[in-house]
Design a protein around this motif. Structure first.
Motif, PDB file in Angstrom:
ATOM      1  N   TYR A 135       0.862  -1.100  -0.172  1.00 19.66           N
ATOM      2  CA  TYR A 135       0.096   0.013   0.000  1.00 19.66           C
ATOM      3  C   TYR A 135       0.845   1.287   0.079  1.00 19.66           C
ATOM      4  CZ  TYR A 135      -3.392   3.434   1.568  1.00 19.66           C
ATOM      5  OH  TYR A 135      -4.451   4.344   1.596  1.00 19.66           O
TER       6      TYR A 135
ATOM      7  N   SER B 204       0.142   5.375  -0.581  1.00 21.92           N
ATOM      8  CA  SER B 204      -0.691   6.423  -0.890  1.00 21.92           C
ATOM      9  C   SER B 204       0.150   7.456  -2.031  1.00 21.92           C
ATOM     10  CB  SER B 204      -1.419   7.124   0.115  1.00 21.92           C
ATOM     11  OG  SER B 204      -0.193   7.563   1.018  1.00 21.92           O
ATOM     12  N   ASN B 205       1.305   7.364  -2.010  1.00 17.74           N
ATOM     13  CA  ASN B 205       2.153   8.301  -2.976  1.00 17.74           C
ATOM     14  C   ASN B 205       2.484   7.321  -4.149  1.00 17.74           C
ATOM     15  OD1 ASN B 205       2.190  10.487  -1.446  1.00 17.74           O
ATOM     16  ND2 ASN B 205       3.875  10.252  -0.356  1.00 17.74           N
ATOM     17  N   ILE B 206       1.479   6.407  -4.647  1.00 16.73           N
ATOM     18  CA  ILE B 206       1.900   5.820  -5.716  1.00 16.73           C
ATOM     19  C   ILE B 206       2.272   6.839  -7.015  1.00 16.73           C
ATOM     20  CG2 ILE B 206      -0.410   5.596  -6.575  1.00 16.73           C
ATOM     21  CD1 ILE B 206       2.250   2.660  -6.946  1.00 16.73           C
ATOM     22  N   THR B 207       3.144   6.681  -7.761  1.00 16.46           N
ATOM     23  CA  THR B 207       3.456   7.566  -8.828  1.00 16.46           C
ATOM     24  C   THR B 207       3.957   6.641 -10.399  1.00 16.46           C
ATOM     25  OG1 THR B 207       5.807   7.929  -8.379  1.00 16.46           O
ATOM     26  CG2 THR B 207       4.328   9.526  -7.369  1.00 16.46           C
TER      27      THR B 207
ATOM     28  N   TYR C 137      -9.060  -1.415   1.064  1.00 13.37           N
ATOM     29  CA  TYR C 137      -8.582  -0.750   2.421  1.00 13.37           C
ATOM     30  C   TYR C 137      -9.716  -0.143   3.211  1.00 13.37           C
ATOM     31  CZ  TYR C 137      -6.164   2.473   5.699  1.00 13.37           C
ATOM     32  OH  TYR C 137      -5.887   3.097   6.512  1.00 13.37           O
TER      33      TYR C 137
ATOM     34  N   LEU D 220     -11.437   1.963   0.313  1.00 17.73           N
ATOM     35  CA  LEU D 220     -10.537   2.726  -0.557  1.00 17.73           C
ATOM     36  C   LEU D 220      -9.682   1.547  -1.451  1.00 17.73           C
ATOM     37  CD1 LEU D 220      -9.013   5.478   1.627  1.00 17.73           C
ATOM     38  CD2 LEU D 220     -10.112   5.821  -0.583  1.00 17.73           C
ATOM     39  N   PRO D 221      -8.889   1.887  -2.130  1.00 18.21           N
ATOM     40  CA  PRO D 221      -8.304   0.600  -3.106  1.00 18.21           C
ATOM     41  C   PRO D 221      -7.201   0.295  -2.087  1.00 18.21           C
ATOM     42  CG  PRO D 221      -8.748   2.671  -4.747  1.00 18.21           C
ATOM     43  CD  PRO D 221      -9.189   3.001  -3.327  1.00 18.21           C
ATOM     44  N   GLY D 222      -6.686  -0.956  -1.985  1.00 17.33           N
ATOM     45  CA  GLY D 222      -5.858  -1.747  -1.012  1.00 17.33           C
ATOM     46  C   GLY D 222      -4.288  -1.794  -1.620  1.00 17.33           C
TER      47      GLY D 222
ATOM     48  N   ALA E  56      -4.233  -3.735  -4.777  1.00 24.02           N
ATOM     49  CA  ALA E  56      -4.526  -2.983  -6.268  1.00 24.02           C
ATOM     50  C   ALA E  56      -3.414  -2.228  -6.607  1.00 24.02           C
ATOM     51  CB  ALA E  56      -5.708  -2.077  -5.796  1.00 24.02           C
TER      52      ALA E  56
END
Lengths: 241, 241
Positions: free
Chosen positions: B157, B159-162, B190, B197-199, B202
């Motif tokens: 997981y 949340s700063n995926i780029t 999640y 939210l997307p987990g 994902a």
């Protein structure tokens, strides 16, 4: 006619047998800034014989206007209404195939090419290049205000993909009843001059995975691209597949 | 003993039959900041009977230190070496199960909890919270320098995926021969106090999709989590599954 003499006789015979000709663009008609060998001659022959020509591409990063400029640069005769990118096809699908309500909105995970096409077709949208979505600031679900008018989520290649965009799209797809899940294309990778990168289809994969369902794909090899061409081009005869 | 009298006799009988007890954390032992009904009494009984207790969680956002603080806050007796998050299990898998070389590096798509665990185990890593990867600036493949020492990509997981992180991970997985593709968990979503939210699972989906292959999953329900517990905890008896 010099064009004919430079082509093989079996090519000329093939041309005579069909009225409508469809061509891929990047990697088909050209590679980067280099026309594919023979492409110019074949296209000249088709023009000379008054054939109907359609250019199709899954690249939804660029609008038709961008593609027209590319054709001009390469010296290929082409017209806006002959160009079907997956961005344009997606808007045609919404506006002309499923008659998407002008009161409804599309949540977009995409780049500016798609937004330009949506604007041209008069379709309301959210997301895309909006700075409040193109951010790495934390996404707080408690602060999120669901827009109940969002009736479709449309995803494609987006080098500004963020968790905020994925989270908002997931909210619309799970909380707005009947919200459609669409992708411009399902390309797994994006080959370019320097190598291979994850493609547009890969960037919608988090939503596929989290939802446990596949989206409706507009671009090749989906036949929806053909439906969109049929709707917009009265000159094109395409047999049903 | 007051603990025993508050429990059903069949619970006491069940407890007597097993030596090792494993508990889920978030959504299992507690919900947000609220202990699950009966959890405190059952844990007291197990401690009193000298049972071996293991706490397992797929949440790789927090390190064991973070979890220990959570247990303390909830008033539950727990020890660092009883806590197995998927972040810690991933590092144990690398260091103790497959004996990942200290000369090699892991490219990380994850948050700080995982980096803390990797540091503690002496495993070199790239990516994660590095500001050059946590960016929405365009990723230019022509400018990318491949680190040939990267022998694993570990995702969870983030949340700063780029697109930069996904692109770099894709380069390592396709260009560094034998580079392992690992995920801390395969959770599709999640769930939290405000919705879903997307987990973590994902967020590795773009790589699965682009590569056309599935990663090795460390967290539940994979039995690799059990292998990691076996390696680290000599007190734990776990039958082979």
């Amino acid at each position: 006619m010099p064009v004919l003499t430079s082509l093989q006789s079996n090519t000329v015979s093939l041309v005579n047998n069909y009225d409508t000709w469809m061509f891929d663009c990047d990697g088909g008609s050209w590679h980067d800034d280099q026309l594919t060998d023979g492409a110019f001659d074949v296209l000249c022959l088709l023009r000379h014989q008054k054939k109907t020509i359609v250019f199709v591409t899954n690249n939804a990063m660029k609008s038709r206007r961008h593609y027209k400029a590319k054709f001009d640069k390469l010296g290929i005769e082409a017209y806006m209404d002959e160009i079907y990118g997956s961005a344009y096809a997606s808007t045609v699908y919404l506006s002309s195939v499923i008659k998407f309500s002008k009161e409804k909105k599309v949540y977009v995970i995409r780049m500016s090419g798609l937004e330009e096409e949506l604007k041209d077709e008069g379709i309301q949208y959210l997301g895309g290049t909006d700075s409040s979505d193109c951010t790495l600031a934390p996404f707080f679900l408690a602060d999120f205000v669901l827009d109940e008018d969002v009736a479709a989520v449309l995803c494609g290649y987006d080098s500004n993909i963020t968790y905020t965009k994925l989270s908002k799209a997931f909210q619309y797809l799970t909380r707005n009843l009947g919200c459609q899940f669409l992708v411009t294309n399902e390309d797994t990778t994006y080959p370019n001059a320097y190598g291979v990168l994850p493609g547009g289809g890969a960037l919608s994969a988090p939503l596929r995975y989290a939802l446990g369902k596949d989206p409706l794909c507009i671009g090749k090899p989906s036949t929806i691209m053909l439906d969109c061409i049929r709707v917009k081009s009265s000159r094109v005869y395409l047999p049903n597949l």
